[in-house]
Scaffold this active site. Structure first.
Site, mmCIF file in Angstrom:
data_model
loop_
_atom_site.group_PDB
_atom_site.id
_atom_site.type_symbol
_atom_site.label_atom_id
_atom_site.label_comp_id
_atom_site.label_asym_id
_atom_site.label_seq_id
_atom_site.Cartn_x
_atom_site.Cartn_y
_atom_site.Cartn_z
ATOM 1 N N CYS A 35 -21.104 -14.052 1.919
ATOM 2 C CA CYS A 35 -20.087 -12.900 2.285
ATOM 3 C C CYS A 35 -19.467 -12.261 1.223
ATOM 4 C CB CYS A 35 -19.070 -13.693 3.263
ATOM 5 S SG CYS A 35 -18.134 -14.712 2.715
ATOM 6 N N LYS A 89 -13.304 -9.224 8.368
ATOM 7 C CA LYS A 89 -12.987 -9.996 7.083
ATOM 8 C C LYS A 89 -13.068 -9.245 5.908
ATOM 9 C CE LYS A 89 -15.341 -13.924 5.267
ATOM 10 N NZ LYS A 89 -16.599 -15.181 5.619
ATOM 11 N N HIS A 91 -12.617 -10.758 2.314
ATOM 12 C CA HIS A 91 -13.205 -11.782 1.373
ATOM 13 C C HIS A 91 -13.584 -10.944 0.007
ATOM 14 C CE1 HIS A 91 -15.202 -15.833 1.868
ATOM 15 N NE2 HIS A 91 -13.857 -15.862 1.499
#
Length: 113
Positions: A35, A89, A91
């Protein structure tokens, strides 16, 4: 037809079916396997190994993030007068507020780091 994981039956999706039928088939996947590098590439338009975010994931104990020297798509769009918002998200770093979405060109952020 589109089948959701939460629905045992298929749902009619004529508009999505039409778009798929008239669109381009993307059958090559030039993305990173994790990711953080994938998000970094999408946000910057550059390969993440060029700025140290490949091939690992930034976890909660790490104190680095997407380098400030990297321009994000949100920064480019904001400077062109667009409204920019991030949902989902991140990240890409969170140990320092400077790594977070609202310091990287997004006007708002709803999600998790």
């Amino acid at each position: 037809k589109f089948a959701r994981r939460t629905t045992p039956h298929k749902v009619d999706t004529p508009n999505i079916d039409r778009l798929a039928g008239e669109g381009v088939v993307l059958d090559r996947y030039y993305v990173q396997s994790l990711c953080t590098p994938s998000r970094a590439a999408l946000i910057t338009g550059r390969y993440p190994f060029r700025y140290g975010l490949a091939p690992w994931v930034i976890d909660s104990s790490q104190v680095f993030g997407l380098p400030a020297s990297e321009t994000t798509i949100a920064e480019v769009l904001s400077s062109a007068g667009y409204s920019t918002h991030m949902i989902g998200k991140w990240h890409l770093g969170h140990a320092d507020p400077r790594f977070t979405p609202t310091f990287r060109g997004f006007q708002s952020f709803l999600g998790y780091f």
